[in-house]
Enzyme design. Structure first.
Site, PDB file in Angstrom:
ATOM      1  N   CYS A  56      34.119  30.951  39.934  1.00  0.00           N
ATOM      2  CA  CYS A  56      34.147  32.406  39.746  1.00  0.00           C
ATOM      3  C   CYS A  56      33.889  33.144  41.052  1.00  0.00           C
ATOM      4  CB  CYS A  56      33.118  32.800  38.696  1.00  0.00           C
ATOM      5  SG  CYS A  56      33.045  34.570  38.445  1.00  0.00           S
ATOM      6  N   CYS A  61      37.220  34.699  39.750  1.00  0.00           N
ATOM      7  CA  CYS A  61      37.079  36.099  39.333  1.00  0.00           C
ATOM      8  C   CYS A  61      36.844  37.075  40.490  1.00  0.00           C
ATOM      9  CB  CYS A  61      35.903  36.273  38.373  1.00  0.00           C
ATOM     10  SG  CYS A  61      35.406  34.831  37.445  1.00  0.00           S
ATOM     11  N   LYS A  64      39.555  37.301  43.380  1.00  0.00           N
ATOM     12  CA  LYS A  64      40.766  37.788  42.716  1.00  0.00           C
ATOM     13  C   LYS A  64      40.659  39.276  42.408  1.00  0.00           C
ATOM     14  CE  LYS A  64      40.745  37.989  38.421  1.00  0.00           C
ATOM     15  NZ  LYS A  64      40.469  37.522  37.056  1.00  0.00           N
ATOM     16  N   TYR A 193      46.755  33.961  32.081  1.00  0.00           N
ATOM     17  CA  TYR A 193      46.237  35.147  32.765  1.00  0.00           C
ATOM     18  C   TYR A 193      46.177  34.984  34.281  1.00  0.00           C
ATOM     19  CZ  TYR A 193      41.442  33.392  33.495  1.00  0.00           C
ATOM     20  OH  TYR A 193      40.339  32.697  33.927  1.00  0.00           O
ATOM     21  N   GLU A 197      48.001  37.618  36.608  1.00  0.00           N
ATOM     22  CA  GLU A 197      47.212  38.449  37.523  1.00  0.00           C
ATOM     23  C   GLU A 197      47.717  38.327  38.964  1.00  0.00           C
ATOM     24  OE1 GLU A 197      42.960  38.679  35.143  1.00  0.00           O
ATOM     25  OE2 GLU A 197      43.199  37.115  36.649  1.00  0.00           O
ATOM     26  N   HIS A 450      36.740  64.044  25.902  1.00  0.00           N
ATOM     27  CA  HIS A 450      38.018  64.680  26.229  1.00  0.00           C
ATOM     28  C   HIS A 450      37.987  65.258  27.639  1.00  0.00           C
ATOM     29  CE1 HIS A 450      41.794  66.625  25.323  1.00  0.00           C
ATOM     30  NE2 HIS A 450      41.297  67.745  25.821  1.00  0.00           N
ATOM     31  N   GLU A 455      39.802  58.346  24.330  1.00  0.00           N
ATOM     32  CA  GLU A 455      39.574  59.109  23.105  1.00  0.00           C
ATOM     33  C   GLU A 455      40.571  58.732  22.010  1.00  0.00           C
ATOM     34  OE1 GLU A 455      40.418  63.464  23.228  1.00  0.00           O
ATOM     35  OE2 GLU A 455      41.216  63.057  25.231  1.00  0.00           O
TER      36      GLU A 455
HETATM   37  P1  FAD Z   1      32.598  26.341  37.869  1.00  0.00           P
HETATM   38  O1  FAD Z   1      32.283  27.745  38.159  1.00  0.00           O
HETATM   39  O2  FAD Z   1      33.957  25.840  38.168  1.00  0.00           O
HETATM   40  O3  FAD Z   1      31.536  25.469  38.667  1.00  0.00           O
HETATM   41  C1  FAD Z   1      31.579  24.083  38.712  1.00  0.00           C
HETATM   42  C2  FAD Z   1      30.994  23.622  40.034  1.00  0.00           C
HETATM   43  O4  FAD Z   1      30.735  22.229  39.979  1.00  0.00           O
HETATM   44  C3  FAD Z   1      31.961  23.821  41.204  1.00  0.00           C
HETATM   45  O5  FAD Z   1      31.326  24.591  42.202  1.00  0.00           O
HETATM   46  C4  FAD Z   1      32.257  22.404  41.701  1.00  0.00           C
HETATM   47  O6  FAD Z   1      32.388  22.334  43.103  1.00  0.00           O
HETATM   48  C5  FAD Z   1      31.011  21.651  41.242  1.00  0.00           C
HETATM   49  N1  FAD Z   1      31.196  20.216  41.010  1.00  0.00           N
HETATM   50  C6  FAD Z   1      32.180  19.613  40.309  1.00  0.00           C
HETATM   51  N2  FAD Z   1      31.949  18.288  40.230  1.00  0.00           N
HETATM   52  C7  FAD Z   1      30.786  18.054  40.903  1.00  0.00           C
HETATM   53  C8  FAD Z   1      30.009  16.886  41.161  1.00  0.00           C
HETATM   54  N3  FAD Z   1      30.353  15.700  40.678  1.00  0.00           N
HETATM   55  N4  FAD Z   1      28.885  17.004  41.896  1.00  0.00           N
HETATM   56  C9  FAD Z   1      28.493  18.213  42.378  1.00  0.00           C
HETATM   57  N5  FAD Z   1      29.178  19.349  42.155  1.00  0.00           N
HETATM   58  C10 FAD Z   1      30.310  19.274  41.411  1.00  0.00           C
HETATM   59  N6  FAD Z   1      36.634  34.095  34.236  1.00  0.00           N
HETATM   60  C11 FAD Z   1      36.280  35.334  33.827  1.00  0.00           C
HETATM   61  O7  FAD Z   1      35.412  35.471  32.955  1.00  0.00           O
HETATM   62  N7  FAD Z   1      36.890  36.449  34.351  1.00  0.00           N
HETATM   63  C12 FAD Z   1      37.839  36.365  35.309  1.00  0.00           C
HETATM   64  O8  FAD Z   1      38.364  37.383  35.766  1.00  0.00           O
HETATM   65  C13 FAD Z   1      38.213  35.069  35.767  1.00  0.00           C
HETATM   66  N8  FAD Z   1      39.138  34.935  36.739  1.00  0.00           N
HETATM   67  C14 FAD Z   1      39.456  33.687  37.191  1.00  0.00           C
HETATM   68  C15 FAD Z   1      40.418  33.575  38.184  1.00  0.00           C
HETATM   69  C16 FAD Z   1      40.790  32.338  38.654  1.00  0.00           C
HETATM   70  C17 FAD Z   1      41.816  32.234  39.733  1.00  0.00           C
HETATM   71  C18 FAD Z   1      40.170  31.174  38.109  1.00  0.00           C
HETATM   72  C19 FAD Z   1      40.556  29.814  38.608  1.00  0.00           C
HETATM   73  C20 FAD Z   1      39.209  31.270  37.119  1.00  0.00           C
HETATM   74  C21 FAD Z   1      38.845  32.533  36.650  1.00  0.00           C
HETATM   75  N9  FAD Z   1      37.902  32.691  35.644  1.00  0.00           N
HETATM   76  C22 FAD Z   1      37.565  33.938  35.194  1.00  0.00           C
HETATM   77  C23 FAD Z   1      37.267  31.520  34.998  1.00  0.00           C
HETATM   78  C24 FAD Z   1      35.884  31.253  35.565  1.00  0.00           C
HETATM   79  O9  FAD Z   1      35.959  31.143  36.967  1.00  0.00           O
HETATM   80  C25 FAD Z   1      35.336  29.969  34.961  1.00  0.00           C
HETATM   81  O10 FAD Z   1      35.392  30.046  33.557  1.00  0.00           O
HETATM   82  C26 FAD Z   1      33.894  29.728  35.377  1.00  0.00           C
HETATM   83  O11 FAD Z   1      33.762  29.667  36.771  1.00  0.00           O
HETATM   84  C27 FAD Z   1      33.375  28.429  34.734  1.00  0.00           C
HETATM   85  O12 FAD Z   1      32.068  28.160  35.173  1.00  0.00           O
HETATM   86  P2  FAD Z   1      31.529  26.675  35.196  1.00  0.00           P
HETATM   87  O13 FAD Z   1      30.089  26.770  35.557  1.00  0.00           O
HETATM   88  O14 FAD Z   1      31.897  25.965  33.972  1.00  0.00           O
HETATM   89  O15 FAD Z   1      32.327  25.938  36.371  1.00  0.00           O
END
Ligand code: FAD
Length: 473
Positions: A56, A61, A64, A193, A197, A450, A455
Site C-alpha cells: 500500500c 494505494c 498511485k 481496478y 486506475e 445544497h 444531495e
Molecule cells: P502487503 O502490504 O503486501 O505487505 C506484505 C509485506 O510482506 C511486503 O512488504 C513484503 O515485502 C513482505 N514479505 C513478503 N514475504 C516476506 C517474507 N517471507 N519475509 C519478510 N517479508 C516478507 N487497497 C486499498 O484499500 N485501496 C487502494 O487504493 C489500493 N490500491 C492499490 C494499488 C495497487 C497498484 C496495488 C498493487 C494494491 C492496491 N491496494 C489498495 C491493495 C493493498 O495494497 C493491499 O490490499 C494491502 O497492501 C495488503 O496488505 P498486506 O499486509 O496483506 O500485504
C-alpha cells in the site's frame, strides 16, 4: 469463544520462546498486528524483506493516488477556461512528480518504522521463513527465532501471464512506479481496478492510452450501470478495447508490438499488465507445518484468522479474503486484540465501502442491483444521472450517476453506487449510514446540502426500477 493464549494467560514458559509474536511481513496487516500486540504487552519481532509499509505505502494505494492527483490537474486546467481563467499552456514534468512522490513514500516508510520502534517491536530487515509451528528462520542472518505465535502477513504480488509470448517486455504495477519517463503510448492490459486506475492516470497525464480487457465489461463485481458508465467515459478518454485479449508481445522498430486475438496490433512504448495478483507463499515453509493452500493459492483461515496450525495465523492479501488495505489492517488488529488483548473479535467482511480512483471515480458499498435482485424479494432502485454543476460552465461532457438500492420489504438501503467526482469521499460517509442499517426513510429525512452533487443521494423520490414478488401488486 477463542482460545486466548496471550501474555495474560502465559504460563511459566517464557524461556521456551524468544518472542510472543513473530510477524512475517511489514505491510498494512503485519504492522498493525505487531503494534497492537506490543501494546498489549507482547514481545514482538517483525521481519520485512523489502520496505516497511508494504504494498500500500510503497507500490500501491499511496503512490498511485498521488499519480491520480497529478493526472487530474490536466482536467482542472482545461476546465478553468470556462470560469474565466486564462491558463498558459500547461506542461507536465514526469521527473518532478516522480521525485516528490518517491520522497513522500520514503517519508511514510520512515514513519512506519518509527511507529514500530516506539511500540517496542523489533524489526528485522530481511526475509523470514517458517521452520515449525513455533519456529522461524531469518534468511540472511540464519538466526532462528522461537515464537509462541507466528503471523503470516506476506501480502501478494502481480502475476504476469506466462502463456503470452513476449511477456518479459511488459511491466507490472510494481515497475510502473520505477518508470523514468512518461510513456508517450501505453497499453494497459486488465479489467480490474488496478488496470482501470492506471489507464486513467496515463490518459490524464497525456499518454496515448489503450486499455485492453478480455471481458465485455470492466470491473467485475461492480454494479453493471456503473461499469457501463465508466466504459462510456473511458471510451472518450482512451482507446478502450473490450472483449479482446492479448496473444503476444514482440519488440518492433518503433516500440513494443502487441498482437491481439483478432489479429489487430497495437504499438506502445510500455505495456502494463495488471491481470491479477497472487499470495506471497512461495518458499515460506508452509509445507513444513502442513498448511495447504486453497484453490486461489491463498492460506485458508477461519473468522479469527487462524490457520490449521493453532500457533500460526494469517491476515491480509495472503488470505485473499478482500484484498484491500483497510481490511488487512482490521484483520491484523482483530488478531492482536483476540490473541494478546483478551478481547476476541472478528472482521465483518460483508459490507465493505470501496473506491476505484478512475476518472470519473467510483464509490460503492453494499449490493449491486443484480445481487439485490437475486437476494431481495422486493426491490426499489433509485437512480439519478445528471450533469454536475461544474460541467455547466466548463462545458465538459460529463455525467454523474448515483444509485440507491432499497430492499422494499424492510426499506433498508442495501447498496449505494456512485460514478463521478469525489465518489470515494462520498461513499465513505454513506458507508457509515449503510453499515448502521439506514433505511430509505432515513435518507429521505436527511436534509440536503445544497448545492452539491451529493444531495442527489437524499432527494431521489421515485424509484426508477421496482421489483415485486409475483402476485404482489
Ligand atoms: P502487503 O502490504 O503486501 O505487505 C506484505 C509485506 O510482506 C511486503 O512488504 C513484503 O515485502 C513482505 N514479505 C513478503 N514475504 C516476506 C517474507 N517471507 N519475509 C519478510 N517479508 C516478507 N487497497 C486499498 O484499500 N485501496 C487502494 O487504493 C489500493 N490500491 C492499490 C494499488 C495497487 C497498484 C496495488 C498493487 C494494491 C492496491 N491496494 C489498495 C491493495 C493493498 O495494497 C493491499 O490490499 C494491502 O497492501 C495488503 O496488505 P498486506 O499486509 O496483506 O500485504
Amino acid at each position: 469463544m477463542l482460545d486466548v493464549t496471550g501474555p495474560a494467560a502465559r504460563p511459566d514458559t517464557d524461556e521456551e520462546f524468544d518472542v510472543d509474536l513473530f510477524v512475517i511481513g511489514g505491510g498494512s496487516g503485519g504492522v498493525r498486528a505487531a503494534r497492537i500486540a506490543a501494546g498489549h504487552g507482547a514481545r514482538v519481532q517483525l521481519a520485512e524483506e523489502y520496505r516497511v509499509g508494504g504494498t500500500c505505502v510503497i507500490r500501491g494505494c499511496v503512490p498511485k493516488k498521488l499519480m491520480v492527483y497529478a493526472g487530474r490537474f490536466a482536467e482542472e486546467f482545461e476546465d478553468a477556461a470556462g470560469f474565466g481563467w486564462t491558463v498558459p499552456e500547461p506542461r507536465f514534468d514526469w521527473n518532478a512528480m516522480r521525485v516528490r512522490r518517491d520522497a513522500e513514500v520514503t517519508r511514510l516508510e520512515a514513519i512506519y518504522d518509527t511507529n514500530l520502534m516506539r511500540a517496542g517491536v523489533d524489526v528485522e530487515p530481511q526475509r523470514a521463513v517458517i521452520e515449525g509451528p513455533h519456529a522461524v528462520r531469518l534468511v540472511r542472518s540464519g538466526k532462528r527465532v522461537r515464537a509462541r505465535h507466528i503471523l503470516i502477513a506476506t501480502g501478494g504480488h502481480p502475476v504476469m501471464r506466462p502463456d503470452v509470448p513476449g511477456m518479459d517486455l511488459a511491466i507490472s504495477s510494481n515497475e510502473v512506479f520505477e518508470l523514468e519517463t512518461r510513456p508517450d503510448r501505453i497499453l494497459v492490459v486488465g479489467g480490474g481496478y488496478i488496470a482501470v486506475e492506471f489507464a486513467g492516470i496515463f490518459a490524464n497525464l497525456g499518454s496515448r492510452t489503450t486499455l485492453l480487457h478480455r471481458g465485455e465489461r470492466l470491473l467485475t463485481g461492480f454494479d453493471d450501470e456503473i461499469r457501463d458508465g465508466l466504459a462510456e467515459a473511458y471510451g472518450r478518454r482512451m482507446d478502450l478495447r473490450l472483449g479482446r485479449s492479448l496473444s503476444r508481445l514482440a519488440r518492433g522498430p518503433g516500440g513494443i508490438v502487441a498482437t491481439l486475438d483478432d489479429g489487430a496490433t497495437i504499438e506502445a512504448d510500455q505495456v502494463l499488465v495488471a491481470t491479477g495478483r497472487t499470495p506471497n507463499v512461495a518458499g515460506l515453509g508452509l509445507d513444513t507445518v502442513g498448511i495447504d493452500l486453497d484453490g486461489a493459492g491463498a492460506i485458508p483461515v477461519d473468522a479469527f484468522s487462524r490457520t490449521c496450525v493453532p500457533s500460526i495465523y494469517a491476515v491480509g492479501d495472503v488470505t485473499n479474503r478482500a484484498n484491500l488495505t483497510p481490511i488487512a489492517i482490521r484483520e491484523g488488529h482483530a488478531f492482536a486484540d483476540s490473541v494478546f488483548g483478551g478481547k476476541p473479535w472478528s472482521v465483518d467482511h460483508g459490507l465493505i465501502p470501496t473506491a476505484v480512483f478512475s476518472t470519473p471515480e467510483i464509490g460503492t458499498v453494499g449490493l449491486t442491483e443484480a445481487e439485490a435482485r437475486a437476494r431481495c424479494g422486493a426491490l426499489d432502485v433509485y437512480r439519478s444521472c445528471f450533469r454536475p454543476m461544474k460541467a455547466t460552465l466548463s462545458g465538459r461532457e460529463e455525467r454523474m450517476l448515483m444509485k440507491v438500492i432499497v430492499d422494499a420489504d424492510t426499506d433498508r438501503v442495501v447498496g449505494v453506487h456512485i460514478l463521478g467526482h469525489d465518489a470515494g469521499e462520498m461513499i465513505q460517509a454513506v458507508g457509515i449510514a449503510v453499515t448502521m442499517g439506514a433505511t430509505k426513510a432515513d435518507f429521505d429525512r436527511t436534509i440536503a446540502v445544497h448545492p452539491t452533487a451529493g444531495e442527489e443521494l437524499v432527494t431521489m423520490r421515485v424509484p426508477a426500477v421496482t421489483k415485486r414478488p409475483e402476485g404482489v401488486g
